[in-house]
Design a protein around this motif. Structure first.
Motif, PDB file in Angstrom:
ATOM      1  N   LEU A  97      40.245  37.961  44.148  1.00 29.72           N
ATOM      2  CA  LEU A  97      40.775  37.313  42.952  1.00 29.72           C
ATOM      3  C   LEU A  97      42.072  38.008  42.514  1.00 29.72           C
ATOM      4  CD1 LEU A  97      40.119  35.056  40.935  1.00 29.72           C
ATOM      5  CD2 LEU A  97      38.855  36.738  39.585  1.00 29.72           C
ATOM      6  N   ASP A  98      42.032  39.336  42.500  1.00 31.32           N
ATOM      7  CA  ASP A  98      43.212  40.086  42.071  1.00 31.32           C
ATOM      8  C   ASP A  98      44.408  39.865  43.000  1.00 31.32           C
ATOM      9  OD1 ASP A  98      41.758  41.026  39.957  1.00 31.32           O
ATOM     10  OD2 ASP A  98      41.257  42.953  40.888  1.00 31.32           O
ATOM     11  N   LEU A  99      44.109  39.596  44.276  1.00 30.83           N
ATOM     12  CA  LEU A  99      45.196  39.334  45.226  1.00 30.83           C
ATOM     13  C   LEU A  99      46.074  38.165  44.783  1.00 30.83           C
ATOM     14  CD1 LEU A  99      44.065  39.387  48.987  1.00 30.83           C
ATOM     15  CD2 LEU A  99      45.843  40.778  47.896  1.00 30.83           C
ATOM     16  N   LEU A 100      45.457  37.203  44.078  1.00 35.63           N
ATOM     17  CA  LEU A 100      46.220  36.005  43.693  1.00 35.63           C
ATOM     18  C   LEU A 100      47.440  36.350  42.849  1.00 35.63           C
ATOM     19  CD1 LEU A 100      43.308  33.540  42.817  1.00 35.63           C
ATOM     20  CD2 LEU A 100      44.620  33.682  44.943  1.00 35.63           C
ATOM     21  N   THR A 101      47.360  37.456  42.121  1.00 36.35           N
ATOM     22  CA  THR A 101      48.501  37.819  41.274  1.00 36.35           C
ATOM     23  C   THR A 101      49.534  38.651  42.046  1.00 36.35           C
ATOM     24  OG1 THR A 101      47.414  39.842  40.492  1.00 36.35           O
ATOM     25  CG2 THR A 101      47.034  37.830  39.215  1.00 36.35           C
ATOM     26  N   ARG A 102      49.194  39.033  43.288  1.00 35.89           N
ATOM     27  CA  ARG A 102      50.104  39.899  44.056  1.00 35.89           C
ATOM     28  C   ARG A 102      50.699  39.205  45.277  1.00 35.89           C
ATOM     29  NH1 ARG A 102      45.996  43.899  44.488  1.00 35.89           N
ATOM     30  NH2 ARG A 102      46.449  44.030  46.712  1.00 35.89           N
ATOM     31  N   LEU A 103      49.995  38.250  45.851  1.00 33.74           N
ATOM     32  CA  LEU A 103      50.429  37.636  47.105  1.00 33.74           C
ATOM     33  C   LEU A 103      51.698  36.813  46.916  1.00 33.74           C
ATOM     34  CD1 LEU A 103      47.068  36.188  48.477  1.00 33.74           C
ATOM     35  CD2 LEU A 103      48.485  37.897  49.641  1.00 33.74           C
ATOM     36  N   SER A 104      52.655  37.029  47.797  1.00 31.92           N
ATOM     37  CA  SER A 104      53.780  36.090  47.852  1.00 31.92           C
ATOM     38  C   SER A 104      53.379  34.962  48.803  1.00 31.92           C
ATOM     39  CB  SER A 104      55.033  36.791  48.378  1.00 31.92           C
ATOM     40  OG  SER A 104      54.865  37.086  49.756  1.00 31.92           O
ATOM     41  N   ASP A 105      54.131  33.879  48.750  1.00 36.61           N
ATOM     42  CA  ASP A 105      53.821  32.779  49.670  1.00 36.61           C
ATOM     43  C   ASP A 105      54.008  33.235  51.123  1.00 36.61           C
ATOM     44  OD1 ASP A 105      53.150  30.949  47.650  1.00 36.61           O
ATOM     45  OD2 ASP A 105      55.272  30.650  47.225  1.00 36.61           O
ATOM     46  N   TYR A 128      50.530  43.578  56.665  1.00 36.93           N
ATOM     47  CA  TYR A 128      50.038  43.412  55.296  1.00 36.93           C
ATOM     48  C   TYR A 128      48.534  43.678  55.240  1.00 36.93           C
ATOM     49  CZ  TYR A 128      49.592  41.484  50.583  1.00 36.93           C
ATOM     50  OH  TYR A 128      49.349  41.332  49.235  1.00 36.93           O
ATOM     51  N   PHE A 129      47.846  43.178  56.252  1.00 34.25           N
ATOM     52  CA  PHE A 129      46.391  43.342  56.326  1.00 34.25           C
ATOM     53  C   PHE A 129      46.023  44.829  56.346  1.00 34.25           C
ATOM     54  CE2 PHE A 129      42.329  43.672  58.505  1.00 34.25           C
ATOM     55  CZ  PHE A 129      41.597  42.594  58.025  1.00 34.25           C
ATOM     56  N   ASN A 130      46.773  45.595  57.134  1.00 36.55           N
ATOM     57  CA  ASN A 130      46.469  47.018  57.293  1.00 36.55           C
ATOM     58  C   ASN A 130      47.125  47.886  56.226  1.00 36.55           C
ATOM     59  OD1 ASN A 130      44.876  46.802  59.692  1.00 36.55           O
ATOM     60  ND2 ASN A 130      46.761  46.371  60.819  1.00 36.55           N
ATOM     61  N   GLY A 131      48.063  47.302  55.490  1.00 35.05           N
ATOM     62  CA  GLY A 131      48.829  48.103  54.534  1.00 35.05           C
ATOM     63  C   GLY A 131      48.656  47.628  53.105  1.00 35.05           C
ATOM     64  N   ALA A 132      49.679  46.912  52.631  1.00 33.07           N
ATOM     65  CA  ALA A 132      49.759  46.558  51.211  1.00 33.07           C
ATOM     66  C   ALA A 132      48.558  45.754  50.726  1.00 33.07           C
ATOM     67  CB  ALA A 132      51.042  45.775  50.948  1.00 33.07           C
ATOM     68  N   GLY A 133      47.960  44.974  51.613  1.00 36.64           N
ATOM     69  CA  GLY A 133      46.833  44.143  51.201  1.00 36.64           C
ATOM     70  C   GLY A 133      45.536  44.916  51.012  1.00 36.64           C
ATOM     71  N   HIS A 134      45.488  46.124  51.540  1.00 41.39           N
ATOM     72  CA  HIS A 134      44.256  46.944  51.479  1.00 41.39           C
ATOM     73  C   HIS A 134      43.046  46.198  52.005  1.00 41.39           C
ATOM     74  CE1 HIS A 134      46.540  49.821  49.185  1.00 41.39           C
ATOM     75  NE2 HIS A 134      46.844  48.900  48.297  1.00 41.39           N
ATOM     76  N   CYS A 135      43.261  45.292  52.969  1.00 43.79           N
ATOM     77  CA  CYS A 135      42.148  44.471  53.462  1.00 43.79           C
ATOM     78  C   CYS A 135      41.144  45.332  54.230  1.00 43.79           C
ATOM     79  CB  CYS A 135      42.673  43.349  54.356  1.00 43.79           C
ATOM     80  SG  CYS A 135      43.978  42.373  53.571  1.00 43.79           S
ATOM     81  N   THR A 136      41.660  46.400  54.872  1.00 44.37           N
ATOM     82  CA  THR A 136      40.789  47.216  55.726  1.00 44.37           C
ATOM     83  C   THR A 136      39.807  48.053  54.910  1.00 44.37           C
ATOM     84  OG1 THR A 136      42.573  48.840  55.809  1.00 44.37           O
ATOM     85  CG2 THR A 136      42.373  47.332  57.678  1.00 44.37           C
ATOM     86  N   SER A 137      39.999  48.108  53.603  1.00 43.89           N
ATOM     87  CA  SER A 137      39.005  48.861  52.837  1.00 43.89           C
ATOM     88  C   SER A 137      37.656  48.147  52.829  1.00 43.89           C
ATOM     89  CB  SER A 137      39.503  49.155  51.417  1.00 43.89           C
ATOM     90  OG  SER A 137      39.952  47.987  50.803  1.00 43.89           O
ATOM     91  N   CYS A 138      37.635  46.845  53.128  1.00 45.63           N
ATOM     92  CA  CYS A 138      36.354  46.135  53.251  1.00 45.63           C
ATOM     93  C   CYS A 138      36.158  45.502  54.636  1.00 45.63           C
ATOM     94  CB  CYS A 138      36.248  45.028  52.205  1.00 45.63           C
ATOM     95  SG  CYS A 138      36.214  45.615  50.506  1.00 45.63           S
ATOM     96  N   PRO A 193      55.930  32.003  26.824  1.00 46.91           N
ATOM     97  CA  PRO A 193      54.804  31.779  27.730  1.00 46.91           C
ATOM     98  C   PRO A 193      53.463  31.996  27.030  1.00 46.91           C
ATOM     99  CG  PRO A 193      55.879  33.876  28.211  1.00 46.91           C
ATOM    100  CD  PRO A 193      56.693  33.213  27.147  1.00 46.91           C
ATOM    101  N   MET A 194      52.467  31.194  27.411  1.00 43.50           N
ATOM    102  CA  MET A 194      51.129  31.330  26.822  1.00 43.50           C
ATOM    103  C   MET A 194      50.168  32.047  27.768  1.00 43.50           C
ATOM    104  SD  MET A 194      50.412  27.667  24.999  1.00 43.50           S
ATOM    105  CE  MET A 194      50.342  26.728  26.531  1.00 43.50           C
ATOM    106  N   ILE A 195      50.461  32.029  29.065  1.00 38.35           N
ATOM    107  CA  ILE A 195      49.525  32.652  30.011  1.00 38.35           C
ATOM    108  C   ILE A 195      50.264  33.635  30.902  1.00 38.35           C
ATOM    109  CG2 ILE A 195      47.900  30.707  30.022  1.00 38.35           C
ATOM    110  CD1 ILE A 195      49.092  29.927  32.779  1.00 38.35           C
ATOM    111  N   LYS A 196      49.537  34.646  31.373  1.00 33.29           N
ATOM    112  CA  LYS A 196      50.161  35.723  32.147  1.00 33.29           C
ATOM    113  C   LYS A 196      50.336  35.352  33.617  1.00 33.29           C
ATOM    114  CE  LYS A 196      48.376  39.597  29.412  1.00 33.29           C
ATOM    115  NZ  LYS A 196      46.976  39.483  29.005  1.00 33.29           N
ATOM    116  N   THR A 197      49.464  34.462  34.128  1.00 27.77           N
ATOM    117  CA  THR A 197      49.505  34.196  35.567  1.00 27.77           C
ATOM    118  C   THR A 197      50.646  33.271  35.981  1.00 27.77           C
ATOM    119  OG1 THR A 197      47.948  32.386  35.190  1.00 27.77           O
ATOM    120  CG2 THR A 197      47.024  34.501  35.904  1.00 27.77           C
ATOM    121  N   MET A 198      51.291  32.633  35.020  1.00 29.72           N
ATOM    122  CA  MET A 198      52.312  31.628  35.317  1.00 29.72           C
ATOM    123  C   MET A 198      53.383  32.165  36.271  1.00 29.72           C
ATOM    124  SD  MET A 198      54.257  29.332  32.547  1.00 29.72           S
ATOM    125  CE  MET A 198      54.800  30.728  31.580  1.00 29.72           C
TER     126      MET A 198
END
Lengths: 530, 284
Positions: free
Chosen positions: B262-270, B155-165, A347-352
């Motif tokens: 932005l960081d959520l994108l790496t954590r969110l499942s579909d 998720y909103f109230n828990g794992a997402g930490h949405c309530t911090s903002c 892999p080249m990128i981490k977000t994949m």
């Protein structure tokens, strides 16, 4: 051929006093053995000249083409952006944009001639450049003509139609010349048409052979990877970037584009050969010798069209004939180019997030859960890919492969719920990115040896390495930058009027080494202060 | 992004998009959104009269749909007409007309005694269907509210930490009355970019830079540029400040007030996305 401008033998050697083909030579390495410009003096690089292009009819342009006389100058930004890699032969640079071609004096930057084509349509997003055979030049147009010009005068010799613009084909590749074959590909995936590569006769333009990117009927090679003739006829596998060539093996290596419909695979279950594949073709017959498919059953527009770079190196102490590709799907691939077998996949990128791992054959295993759904799935890379068409480079002095990447996420929503969708079949919405990187990849392990991160720029961009221990590329912030290819230290930079938009080239002329880059509508030439 | 693909191609690139953003967002930061802005569309051919298209659709469905499929993608007997070379080369019915009037007896297609206007209507409908198929920016997103609102709330109230903002009784109160589901989901996933369907995308300034000189003097403001050689910002008074970047400084801090998204994108499942969307649409 008597008195020809381009000696065909030049094409098989590393470029020195010429840049005679899209990649400089057949290997696709974009590595120059020149070292007059090197780490010790790169700080003394100075501007030799700038040439700004003027597109369309007027100012003495030679006019050809089958379309109507345009009502005004072209307004599509793609027409005024130099994405082509110039050729340099006998002190003259030859380059192109959609519908336009130029010869420019490499000493002064002054235009020698300009040819412009009256178009019948097609998508005018880019043109990779020209091919040269003796005194003749070849380029492709957005409305899918192969045009041959006299290099001395810019006058047209002939043109021939290679694909139907009404079926949404459009052509961007630089033709590659191997022996007496002009190798010509095409693009377009809006309306489910099959891809192909053709060889044309350099004198007459007549077709010599045609290779289709997928089976056209049951029983053709690869047919078992499609459910039926209906689905294979929807095709894909566009041949929109130039390939590379091994003269000893007599093989032409080419990456193919995505299958159709683009973002949904329900009507085309199976691997969909030979889309998203690296293929090796016998250059005299167009017959497939081997293939490797980086994205089986692609549903994210991840063409495997990126340059397949040919590398000779030792693996586990044994000399090997290798082929490396940094793929749009986010993986780096190293293959044995004699047979297409995998050596490294990494892999080249981490977000994949689309793959369930790597199969024993070195292919990523697509996660079906990441194919577009009505309510949407989050996927990285985006359709634009982890990397894209801008040419990467391999430096045999460092053993590293240089490529610009980006880490993006998109949502993919299924929009065509018909059992037989057509076109793209789904909508994409970009939702964010984590910036771009210049990556130096160790080909033997696939590991990233060093990385230069751009929080707000970078991404896919053209590369050039030289024996002067220099890596030239752009930073997405209008700079041309020289890096130390061993460790990523920045050694020199110059601000241009636009982002680097092509692959940089270098050559010797009058005893001086020149560096020429395209950025937007201008070519810039640099050399050492005398 | 809808915008990216107006540039109908394989080669959409990060930088092209960044450049487009710079052009589009003339009033604010050129680098806040490397993604997603509308590039100039290909000039579309003149759109046919919608009434004619509608009539053509009706005529086609009743007379032609049985063989060619009601969507003209082909059926048991008739070929796909959206990818038919004859249809693609047709202008205003001039090629389609003779086929309709004379049929194709060798292939089992009967003749249809349609008027010139009926033929033109059918042609207009076929051409508009082709245009809709190939124009991926026109594709309409369907029902995305499929998740479990309870799980989304958790998720909103828990794992997402949405309530911090955020608060559903504060900043998000009544948000679902203002935006449709697709827009709401977009605002959640990409809040630095407002892209209500049908309207031009609008940049939200989320970034600020703080530049601290070796002397200790510091400048904070809206980002104007940041690369390896230069950093530039516009401060709250509207003054522009630019600094060369060298090994010795200045120190540059980038603050993204939407970094958590932005960081959520790496954590969110579909499933998280679907559930959150289902929850957000309940906040009427």
């Amino acid at each position: 051929m008597f008195g020809q401008l381009l000696d065909p033998a030049l094409l098989t050697k590393p470029p020195v006093d010429a840049w005679p083909t899209y990649q400089g030579d057949y290997s696709g390495r974009r590595f120059s053995t020149l070292a007059q410009i090197n780490q010790s003096n790169v700080k003394h690089l100075t501007l030799a000249w700038i040439e700004r292009i003027h597109v369309g009819i007027g100012q003495g342009a030679i006019v050809g083409g089958e379309g109507p006389v345009p009502e005004g100058p072209p307004t599509d930004p793609g027409v005024s952006t130099i994405k082509s890699t110039p050729l340099m032969v006998n002190g003259v640079l030859y380059f192109s944009t959609p519908d336009n071609a130029w010869a420019v004096d490499a000493r002064s930057g002054r235009e020698i001639w300009h040819y412009t084509w009256k178009t019948r349509g097609g998508i005018h997003i880019g043109n990779r450049g020209m091919g040269m055979y003796g005194n003749w030049l070849y380029f492709e147009t957005p409305d899918n003509y192969l045009v041959s010009l006299d290099a001395q005068t810019g006058k047209e010799r002939w043109h021939t139609e290679i694909a139907d613009v009404k079926q949404e084909y459009f052509s961007t590749p630089a033709p590659i010349v191997v022996g007496n074959h002009i190798l010509v590909g095409t693009g377009g995936d809006s309306l489910d048409v099959p891809g192909f590569l053709e060889a044309h006769d350099p004198e007459t333009g007549k077709i010599q052979w045609k290779w289709w990117s997928e089976p056209l009927k049951k029983g053709d090679p690869g047919f078992e990877s499609w459910p039926d003739e209906y689905s294979m006829r929807h095709g894909g596998g566009m041949t929109w970037l130039p390939g590379t060539y091994d003269p000893d093996l007599h093989l032409y290596y080419l990456g193919t584009g995505n299958p159709n419909p683009v973002l949904t695979g329900k009507s085309r279950k199976g691997d969909n050969l030979y889309t998203c594949s690296i293929v090796a073709l016998n250059v005299d017959t167009g017959k497939l010798v081997w293939y490797f498919q980086p994205s089986p059953h692609d549903t994210h527009d991840w063409d495997a069209a990126q340059t397949p770079i040919l590398i000779d190196a030792d693996i586990d102490g044994h000399p090997r004939k290798l082929l490396a590709q940094a793929n749009r799907n986010g993986y780096f691939f190293l293959l044995d180019r004699t047979n297409g077998k995998s050596v490294v996949t990494a892999p080249m990128i981490k977000t994949m997030n689309w793959s369930k791992g790597i199969s024993p054959s070195g292919q990523p295993i697509p996660d079906p859960a990441k194919e577009a759904t009505i309510d949407g799935v989050l996927v990285s890379p985006a359709t634009g890919g982890a990397t894209n068409w801008p040419p990467p480079s391999y430096d045999p002095q460092t053993g590293l492969f240089y490529v610009g990447t980006v880490q993006e996420f998109s949502m993919f929503y299924l929009t065509d719920t018909d059992p037989h969708p057509e076109g793209w079949g789904a909508a994409e919405r970009g939702v964010g990115d984590f910036g771009g990187d210049l990556e130096a990849i160790d080909i033997k392990t696939g590991k990233i040896a060093w990385d230069h991160h751009y929080p707000f720029g970078g991404g896919p961009v053209g590369m050039l390495t030289t024996a002067g221990r220099l890596l030239f590329t752009g930073d997405g912030a209008r700079h041309l930058v020289a890096f130390d290819p061993a460790n990523g230290d920045i050694l020199w930079h110059a601000g241009l009027a636009d982002d680097l938009s092509n692959g940089p080239i270098t050559y010797m002329l009058d005893g001086q080494q020149y560096l020429v880059v395209g950025a937007g509508d201008s070519l810039y030439s640099f050399t050492l202060e005398p | 992004m809808r915008a990216r693909h107006l540039d109908v191609s394989h080669e959409v690139s990060h930088k092209v998009i960044r450049a487009a953003v710079a052009l589009l967002v003339t009033a604010c930061a050129p680098l806040a959104a490397p993604l997603a802005a509308p590039l100039a569309a290909q000039t579309p051919p003149a759109a046919p009269d919608p009434a004619s298209v509608e009539r053509g659709h009706a005529t086609f469905t009743s007379a032609c749909g049985f063989c060619h499929g009601s969507n003209a993608k082909g059926g048991e007997k008739g070929p796909d007409l959206l990818r038919s070379v004859l249809v693609l080369h047709d202008e205003g019915g001039e090629s389609i007309g003779p086929v309709i009037l004379h049929g194709r007896p060798d292939k089992g297609m009967p003749a249809f005694p349609f008027s010139a206007q009926q033929i033109k209507d059918i042609a207009n409908w076929l051409h508009s269907s082709i245009a809709a198929t190939k124009d991926r920016d026109s594709y309409k997103i369907l029902n995305i509210v499929t998740g479990d609102p309870k799980a989304g709330e958790a998720y909103f109230n828990g794992a997402g930490h949405c309530t911090s903002c955020h608060s559903v009784t504060g900043d998000l109160k009544g948000i679902a009355a203002k935006y449709d589901a697709v827009t709401l989901q977009g605002k959640m996933l990409r809040p630095d970019f407002s892209w209500k369907e049908g309207n031009p995308p609008h940049q939200v300034i989320a970034l600020s830079f703080t530049v601290t000189l070796p002397s200790g003097q510091s400048f904070t403001g809206e980002p104007m540029n940041l690369d390896d050689f230069n950093v530039a910002l516009r401060d709250a008074n509207g003054a522009y400040h630019s600094f060369a970047r060298t090994k010795d400084g200045p120190r540059v801090e980038v603050n993204n007030r939407l970094q958590a998204h932005l960081d959520l994108l790496t954590r969110l499942s579909d499933a998280d996305i679907h559930n959150l969307t289902a929850y957000l649409v309940t906040l009427k």
